[in-house]
Design an enzyme around this catalytic site. Sequence first.
Site, short mmCIF file in Angstrom:
data_model
loop_
_atom_site.label_atom_id
_atom_site.label_comp_id
_atom_site.label_asym_id
_atom_site.label_seq_id
_atom_site.Cartn_x
_atom_site.Cartn_y
_atom_site.Cartn_z
N ARG A 56 6.81 1.27 9.48
CA ARG A 56 6.41 -0.04 9.99
C ARG A 56 7.34 -0.53 11.11
NH1 ARG A 56 2.70 -3.02 7.19
NH2 ARG A 56 1.68 -1.78 5.59
N ARG A 116 5.16 -6.49 13.08
CA ARG A 116 5.53 -7.90 13.17
C ARG A 116 6.99 -8.24 13.29
NH1 ARG A 116 2.40 -9.43 8.17
NH2 ARG A 116 3.42 -7.46 7.74
N ARG A 167 -0.58 -9.42 19.60
CA ARG A 167 -1.45 -9.76 18.46
C ARG A 167 -2.08 -11.13 18.60
NH1 ARG A 167 -4.17 -9.87 14.99
NH2 ARG A 167 -3.48 -9.65 12.85
N ASP A 218 -3.73 2.03 10.73
CA ASP A 218 -3.51 1.60 9.36
C ASP A 218 -4.01 2.70 8.44
OD1 ASP A 218 -2.62 -0.85 7.70
OD2 ASP A 218 -4.47 -0.21 6.73
N TYR A 227 -7.43 0.56 -2.69
CA TYR A 227 -7.93 -0.55 -1.86
C TYR A 227 -9.45 -0.61 -1.90
CZ TYR A 227 -3.36 -1.63 0.16
OH TYR A 227 -2.06 -2.01 0.33
O1 CP3 Z 1 4.69 2.31 10.70
C1 CP3 Z 1 4.22 1.85 11.76
O2 CP3 Z 1 4.91 1.22 12.57
C2 CP3 Z 1 2.80 2.18 12.12
C3 CP3 Z 1 1.86 1.24 11.69
C4 CP3 Z 1 1.42 1.11 10.23
C5 CP3 Z 1 0.64 -0.01 9.84
N1 CP3 Z 1 0.22 0.19 8.57
C6 CP3 Z 1 0.34 -1.12 10.70
C7 CP3 Z 1 0.06 -2.43 10.08
C8 CP3 Z 1 1.52 1.94 9.12
C9 CP3 Z 1 2.26 3.23 8.97
C10 CP3 Z 1 0.73 1.34 8.08
C11 CP3 Z 1 0.53 1.97 6.77
C12 CP3 Z 1 0.04 1.15 5.67
N2 CP3 Z 1 -0.90 0.17 5.69
C13 CP3 Z 1 0.43 1.33 4.34
C14 CP3 Z 1 1.39 2.36 3.86
C15 CP3 Z 1 2.77 1.95 4.13
C16 CP3 Z 1 3.25 0.87 3.22
O3 CP3 Z 1 3.67 -0.14 3.74
O4 CP3 Z 1 3.24 1.08 2.00
C17 CP3 Z 1 -0.25 0.39 3.55
C18 CP3 Z 1 -0.12 0.19 2.07
C19 CP3 Z 1 -1.09 -0.33 4.42
C20 CP3 Z 1 -2.02 -1.40 4.06
C21 CP3 Z 1 -1.68 -2.66 4.73
N3 CP3 Z 1 -1.93 -2.88 6.07
C22 CP3 Z 1 -1.14 -3.85 4.18
C23 CP3 Z 1 -0.74 -4.00 2.73
C24 CP3 Z 1 -1.05 -4.77 5.21
C25 CP3 Z 1 -0.65 -6.23 5.13
C26 CP3 Z 1 0.72 -6.44 4.74
C27 CP3 Z 1 1.66 -5.95 5.77
O5 CP3 Z 1 2.67 -5.35 5.40
O6 CP3 Z 1 1.44 -6.22 6.96
C28 CP3 Z 1 -1.52 -4.15 6.40
C29 CP3 Z 1 -1.57 -4.73 7.74
C30 CP3 Z 1 -0.80 -4.05 8.81
N4 CP3 Z 1 -0.73 -2.69 9.01
C31 CP3 Z 1 -0.03 -4.68 9.82
C32 CP3 Z 1 0.51 -3.68 10.62
C33 CP3 Z 1 1.37 -3.85 11.83
C34 CP3 Z 1 0.09 -6.18 10.01
C35 CP3 Z 1 -1.15 -6.63 10.67
C36 CP3 Z 1 -0.91 -7.77 11.60
O7 CP3 Z 1 -0.51 -7.54 12.73
O8 CP3 Z 1 -1.15 -8.90 11.17
#
Ligand code: CP3
Length: 336
Positions: free
Chosen positions: A24, A28, A37, A73, A147
């Site tokens: 991640r 953000r 965003r 994602d 999910y």
């Molecule tokens: O790692 C990176 O920088 C690449 C981007 C990436 C995102 N999601 C972008 C994202 C990666 C590798 C993921 C994987 C992901 N997504 C996982 C596995 C990793 C982990 O954290 O366990 C999971 C479970 C998700 C599902 C998910 N997507 C959740 C639970 C959420 C909301 C909560 C959160 O942590 O943001 C997302 C949204 C998401 N995915 C955002 C980003 C940048 C935020 C969206 C926004 O900009 O509002």
Amino acid sequence: VTAPLLVRACRREPIERTPVWFMRQAGRSLPEYRALRERHGFFELAGTPDLCAEVTLQPVRRHGVDAAVLFADIMSPVLGMGIGVELAEGVGPVVEQRIESRADVERLAVTAPDEAILEAVRIVRRELDAEKALIGFCGGPFTVAGYLVEGRPSRDFTRTKALMYREPGTWHALLDRLTEQFVLYVRALVSAGADVIQLFDSWVGVLSFVDYAEFVAPYTARTLGAVHAPTIHFGTGVTKRLLDEMADAGGDAIGIDWRLLLEDVAEERAVQGNVDPAVLLAPWGRVEQSVRDVLEAGTGRSHIFNLGHGVLPETDPDVLTRLTAFVQESTTEARV
Ligand code: CP3
């Protein structure tokens, strides 16, 4: 030309220093991401090649990390299966129509990967320095199925487990279909230029190791086995016994969170991790201490420095920059 540092670490080849990147890292915690965003939705960013490439490269430029991780994602590959997904602010992925029955599973289409994502991979690989890796990723079968069945993030995945235990045939059909889609997706990412694939089975820790072996491991093994590039297999909240089952399912490197020790991963694999992301909210002295402890634990084996889970949105980006330089400098000195 030598392969990127991260690729060599995954293969357990000799490396000049410890590679560092953050799960991640794009997202953000970065003001430049938040600015984009404000103007674009999440899947719009991820689905527009130039924008996706830009967000993917932002943390590489800012922090100097050794890998870019493709901005997408874990739900991205299921969009093509005919499932409507929204990322709800402060919640996470919300699915329009939950998967509840065999008929729901039968409606899921297996389709070719989104060309926009592949184009983003090509752009990033072209712009990235040769010694840096591009990581493509895929959700783990349990986490993505979770999910789809829950419809939204869940703490205990009760609905998911209920489906698994009550209707094992439906469960296996669902995982089989997801796996078909994931195999096409990860193979296409590698063909387009991804150097490493990480499989995020983030919520697999809610399962017993026996159930994992029966209901999940065969699908993970199929996905990881289909990748013609090094792989990283990651989960959180797992016990040592579950970790061993995960490692049996595959992964050149095994990613762990802070509840486990690097030594819990057998030396036959590279290991990735594992500072608690919350430590980064502390003053630098405390951060440095935790980083030193993890580097110490990784000495003498193939170690990829990372956090134990994703960067928290409230993390000060300057701490990530400082931490990256610290890992890169201190592990270089140690080997001279
Ligand atoms: O790692 C990176 O920088 C690449 C981007 C990436 C995102 N999601 C972008 C994202 C990666 C590798 C993921 C994987 C992901 N997504 C996982 C596995 C990793 C982990 O954290 O366990 C999971 C479970 C998700 C599902 C998910 N997507 C959740 C639970 C959420 C909301 C909560 C959160 O942590 O943001 C997302 C949204 C998401 N995915 C955002 C980003 C940048 C935020 C969206 C926004 O900009 O509002």
